[in-house]
Design a protein around this motif. Structure first.
Motif, PDB file in Angstrom:
ATOM      1  N   ASP A  34       0.862  -1.183   0.000  1.00  0.00           N
ATOM      2  CA  ASP A  34       0.000   0.000   0.000  1.00  0.00           C
ATOM      3  C   ASP A  34       0.903   1.239   0.000  1.00  0.00           C
ATOM      4  O   ASP A  34       1.482   1.595   1.028  1.00  0.00           O
ATOM      5  N   GLU A  35       1.013   1.890  -1.144  1.00  0.00           N
ATOM      6  CA  GLU A  35       1.945   3.009  -1.296  1.00  0.00           C
ATOM      7  C   GLU A  35       1.584   4.188  -0.410  1.00  0.00           C
ATOM      8  O   GLU A  35       2.418   5.047  -0.125  1.00  0.00           O
ATOM      9  N   THR A  36       0.337   4.252   0.048  1.00  0.00           N
ATOM     10  CA  THR A  36      -0.081   5.370   0.901  1.00  0.00           C
ATOM     11  C   THR A  36       0.321   5.156   2.359  1.00  0.00           C
ATOM     12  O   THR A  36       0.124   6.042   3.187  1.00  0.00           O
ATOM     13  N   ARG A  37       0.875   3.972   2.671  1.00  0.00           N
ATOM     14  CA  ARG A  37       1.216   3.667   4.063  1.00  0.00           C
ATOM     15  C   ARG A  37       2.696   3.305   4.205  1.00  0.00           C
ATOM     16  O   ARG A  37       3.064   2.441   4.990  1.00  0.00           O
ATOM     17  N   LEU A  38       3.538   3.980   3.440  1.00  0.00           N
ATOM     18  CA  LEU A  38       4.970   3.720   3.518  1.00  0.00           C
ATOM     19  C   LEU A  38       5.498   4.035   4.911  1.00  0.00           C
ATOM     20  O   LEU A  38       5.089   5.017   5.534  1.00  0.00           O
ATOM     21  N   ARG A  39       6.433   3.223   5.368  1.00  0.00           N
ATOM     22  CA  ARG A  39       7.054   3.471   6.670  1.00  0.00           C
ATOM     23  C   ARG A  39       8.544   3.193   6.571  1.00  0.00           C
ATOM     24  O   ARG A  39       8.981   2.321   5.820  1.00  0.00           O
ATOM     25  N   THR A  40       9.308   3.964   7.332  1.00  0.00           N
ATOM     26  CA  THR A  40      10.762   3.810   7.356  1.00  0.00           C
ATOM     27  C   THR A  40      11.172   3.113   8.641  1.00  0.00           C
ATOM     28  O   THR A  40      10.733   3.472   9.732  1.00  0.00           O
ATOM     29  N   TYR A  41      12.042   2.092   8.508  1.00  0.00           N
ATOM     30  CA  TYR A  41      12.563   1.353   9.656  1.00  0.00           C
ATOM     31  C   TYR A  41      14.089   1.470   9.673  1.00  0.00           C
ATOM     32  O   TYR A  41      14.718   1.289   8.629  1.00  0.00           O
ATOM     33  N   ARG A  42      14.655   1.747  10.816  1.00  0.00           N
ATOM     34  CA  ARG A  42      16.108   1.711  10.950  1.00  0.00           C
ATOM     35  C   ARG A  42      16.552   0.263  11.065  1.00  0.00           C
ATOM     36  O   ARG A  42      16.044  -0.490  11.897  1.00  0.00           O
ATOM     37  N   ALA A  43      17.510  -0.122  10.230  1.00  0.00           N
ATOM     38  CA  ALA A  43      17.933  -1.524  10.204  1.00  0.00           C
ATOM     39  C   ALA A  43      18.504  -1.970  11.546  1.00  0.00           C
ATOM     40  O   ALA A  43      18.310  -3.113  11.967  1.00  0.00           O
ATOM     41  N   ASP A  44      19.210  -1.075  12.260  1.00  0.00           N
ATOM     42  CA  ASP A  44      19.817  -1.469  13.526  1.00  0.00           C
ATOM     43  C   ASP A  44      18.786  -1.646  14.632  1.00  0.00           C
ATOM     44  O   ASP A  44      19.133  -2.142  15.718  1.00  0.00           O
ATOM     45  N   ARG A  45      17.529  -1.259  14.378  1.00  0.00           N
ATOM     46  CA  ARG A  45      16.477  -1.451  15.365  1.00  0.00           C
ATOM     47  C   ARG A  45      15.558  -2.621  15.022  1.00  0.00           C
ATOM     48  O   ARG A  45      14.599  -2.882  15.748  1.00  0.00           O
ATOM     49  N   ILE A  46      15.826  -3.292  13.906  1.00  0.00           N
ATOM     50  CA  ILE A  46      15.045  -4.478  13.549  1.00  0.00           C
ATOM     51  C   ILE A  46      15.592  -5.647  14.355  1.00  0.00           C
ATOM     52  O   ILE A  46      16.700  -6.124  14.130  1.00  0.00           O
ATOM     53  N   ALA A  47      14.811  -6.100  15.348  1.00  0.00           N
ATOM     54  CA  ALA A  47      15.257  -7.186  16.221  1.00  0.00           C
ATOM     55  C   ALA A  47      15.179  -8.531  15.508  1.00  0.00           C
ATOM     56  O   ALA A  47      15.980  -9.430  15.779  1.00  0.00           O
ATOM     57  N   ASP A  48      14.242  -8.679  14.583  1.00  0.00           N
ATOM     58  CA  ASP A  48      14.108  -9.936  13.851  1.00  0.00           C
ATOM     59  C   ASP A  48      13.372  -9.661  12.544  1.00  0.00           C
ATOM     60  O   ASP A  48      12.452  -8.846  12.499  1.00  0.00           O
ATOM     61  N   ALA A  49      13.803 -10.338  11.488  1.00  0.00           N
ATOM     62  CA  ALA A  49      13.150 -10.231  10.181  1.00  0.00           C
ATOM     63  C   ALA A  49      13.023 -11.628   9.608  1.00  0.00           C
ATOM     64  O   ALA A  49      14.033 -12.254   9.280  1.00  0.00           O
ATOM     65  N   ARG A  50      11.799 -12.115   9.493  1.00  0.00           N
ATOM     66  CA  ARG A  50      11.557 -13.470   8.996  1.00  0.00           C
ATOM     67  C   ARG A  50      10.872 -13.390   7.637  1.00  0.00           C
ATOM     68  O   ARG A  50       9.784 -12.822   7.499  1.00  0.00           O
ATOM     69  N   VAL A  51      11.552 -13.927   6.623  1.00  0.00           N
ATOM     70  CA  VAL A  51      10.997 -13.918   5.266  1.00  0.00           C
ATOM     71  C   VAL A  51       9.878 -14.949   5.190  1.00  0.00           C
ATOM     72  O   VAL A  51      10.062 -16.123   5.532  1.00  0.00           O
ATOM     73  N   LEU A  52       8.697 -14.505   4.753  1.00  0.00           N
ATOM     74  CA  LEU A  52       7.516 -15.362   4.669  1.00  0.00           C
ATOM     75  C   LEU A  52       7.375 -15.959   3.266  1.00  0.00           C
ATOM     76  O   LEU A  52       8.099 -15.584   2.337  1.00  0.00           O
ATOM     77  N   THR A  53       6.438 -16.867   3.121  1.00  0.00           N
ATOM     78  CA  THR A  53       6.176 -17.455   1.802  1.00  0.00           C
ATOM     79  C   THR A  53       5.128 -16.665   1.020  1.00  0.00           C
ATOM     80  O   THR A  53       5.003 -16.838  -0.190  1.00  0.00           O
ATOM     81  N   ALA A  54       4.391 -15.791   1.705  1.00  0.00           N
ATOM     82  CA  ALA A  54       3.365 -14.992   1.035  1.00  0.00           C
ATOM     83  C   ALA A  54       4.006 -13.943   0.140  1.00  0.00           C
ATOM     84  O   ALA A  54       4.995 -13.315   0.517  1.00  0.00           O
ATOM     85  N   ARG A  55       3.430 -13.747  -1.028  1.00  0.00           N
ATOM     86  CA  ARG A  55       3.980 -12.786  -1.968  1.00  0.00           C
ATOM     87  C   ARG A  55       3.730 -11.354  -1.504  1.00  0.00           C
ATOM     88  O   ARG A  55       2.727 -11.045  -0.852  1.00  0.00           O
ATOM     89  N   GLY A  56       4.667 -10.490  -1.885  1.00  0.00           N
ATOM     90  CA  GLY A  56       4.539  -9.071  -1.602  1.00  0.00           C
ATOM     91  C   GLY A  56       5.292  -8.289  -2.658  1.00  0.00           C
ATOM     92  O   GLY A  56       6.514  -8.428  -2.774  1.00  0.00           O
ATOM     93  N   THR A  57       4.610  -7.516  -3.437  1.00  0.00           N
ATOM     94  CA  THR A  57       5.228  -6.829  -4.566  1.00  0.00           C
ATOM     95  C   THR A  57       5.128  -5.318  -4.416  1.00  0.00           C
ATOM     96  O   THR A  57       4.293  -4.804  -3.656  1.00  0.00           O
ATOM     97  N   ALA A  58       5.964  -4.612  -5.149  1.00  0.00           N
ATOM     98  CA  ALA A  58       5.897  -3.147  -5.179  1.00  0.00           C
ATOM     99  C   ALA A  58       4.669  -2.728  -5.982  1.00  0.00           C
ATOM    100  O   ALA A  58       4.252  -3.427  -6.914  1.00  0.00           O
ATOM    101  N   PRO A  59       4.061  -1.606  -5.646  1.00  0.00           N
ATOM    102  CA  PRO A  59       2.910  -1.122  -6.427  1.00  0.00           C
ATOM    103  C   PRO A  59       3.310  -0.847  -7.869  1.00  0.00           C
ATOM    104  O   PRO A  59       4.465  -0.519  -8.163  1.00  0.00           O
TER     105      PRO A  59
END
Length: 338
Positions: free
Chosen positions: A199-224
């Motif tokens: 959803d391009e209207t709900r973009l959010r910025t995350y600092r990489a050093d504050r990401i405690a965990d990132a788990r890649v899912l099997t569900a698709r997710g594409t750019a608008p």
């Protein structure tokens, strides 16, 4: 590739392409083809081997470097992550010259078919913004590789994020990863209802050093559709920079240092007068989130920039200098005694 600025990504790509087209190649052969010295060509070959490219040297008369298994028709020994890394390095190693664009196209044609689309998507979605004083070869946080893997496969990511108000969870589509100086960021958004696109209207910025965990899912997710990466990144940088700028100072800067200061402060620096003053210096304004932080950032520029106002920043600089003199007045005072 972690061999430093002397090894250019486009030269490594050319070396790979030469290797895939020949049974073997010597460092002397590669040096002639790339118009570099033999030691430089040898370091390039060693860098490729160290990065996981399936090549090996054979010693003695008639020896040289070969792709394992004689893989000369395509680079089947490369993993998707390695292909993505090569493309990212090439895309971010300098300006988009015709030679660099041509090298990227050749690499895309050379890599295994299943990897092409994902690798190019990662290259287009990775930004390396390294201002003056920050090397382009600083190692990014480990989570960046996971985020790039999700981008390559058009997959969603489940995040655990340590924000200012505590830990939160989110399922997002990673759209871009990139650095701003030494800090890395993720630009992402949840999927739009009824689709697999962000959803391009709900973009959010995350600092990489504050990401405690990132788990890649099997569900698709594409750019608008029609997502403008360059514009989105520019808007993100402006938004991030706007969060820190309450303390400001006017500085007189030597002309030779203007570009370096702008590179260092980014959006937190602006020209006040483009023409030098009577002393040959240029007036600029720089800012930070606190007076003491601004003073600390400016302390290293004493030989090139002088703060003329406000008094608070000048006082903070003086106090910082006094603390340094107090600590380092006797250079041997803090050394352990034999």
């Amino acid at each position: 590739m972690k061999r430093g600025s002397k090894i250019r990504a486009d030269r490594l790509i050319q070396a790979l392409l030469l290797l895939q087209g020949r049974p073997q190649i010597t460092a002397a052969d590669l040096a002639r083809e790339l118009e570099v010295s033999v030691p430089t060509a040898r370091r390039d070959l060693e860098a490729l081997a160290m990065s996981g490219v399936p090549i090996y040297p054979s010693r003695g008369r008639g020896g040289g470097w070969r792709l394992i298994g004689g893989a000369r028709t395509d680079l089947t020994g490369l993993t998707q992550g390695e292909v993505s890394s090569l493309l990212v390095a090439l895309a971010q190693s300098g300006a988009a010259t015709p030679e660099r664009i041509a090298a990227m196209r050749k690499l895309v044609r050379a890599v295994p078919e299943p990897f092409r689309e994902g690798a190019q998507r990662v290259a287009e979605s990775t930004v390396r913004d390294a201002p003056w004083g920050i090397t382009e070869h600083d190692t990014p946080p480990a989570v960046v590789a996971e985020l790039q893997r999700a981008i390559a496969g058009s997959l969603r990511v489940a995040l655990q994020y340590e924000g200012s108000s505590g830990r939160s969870a989110a399922e997002v589509v990673p759209l871009m990863v990139g650095s701003r100086g030494p800090r890395w960021y993720l630009l992402a958004a949840p999927v739009a209802e009824g689709t697999d696109a962000a959803d391009e209207t709900r973009l959010r910025t995350y600092r990489a050093d504050r990401i405690a965990d990132a788990r890649v899912l099997t569900a698709r997710g594409t750019a608008p559709a029609g997502f403008d990466r360059a514009q989105a990144w520019a808007e993100m940088v402006e938004r991030v920079e706007s969060f820190r700028g309450t303390a400001r100072a006017v500085v007189h800067v030597e002309p030779w240092a203007v570009k370096a200061l702008i590179d260092r402060f980014g959006a937190q620096a602006r020209m006040l007068d483009e023409a030098p003053d009577g002393a040959g210096r240029v007036r600029m304004e720089v800012s930070a989130h606190r007076v003491d932080a601004l003073a600390e950032q400016l302390a290293g520029w004493t030989g090139a920039a002088e703060v003329v106002e406000p008094t608070e920043v000048r006082v903070a600089l003086r106090e910082l200098g006094e603390r340094m003199v107090s600590v380092y007045r006797d250079p041997d005072a803090s050394l352990p005694q034999a």
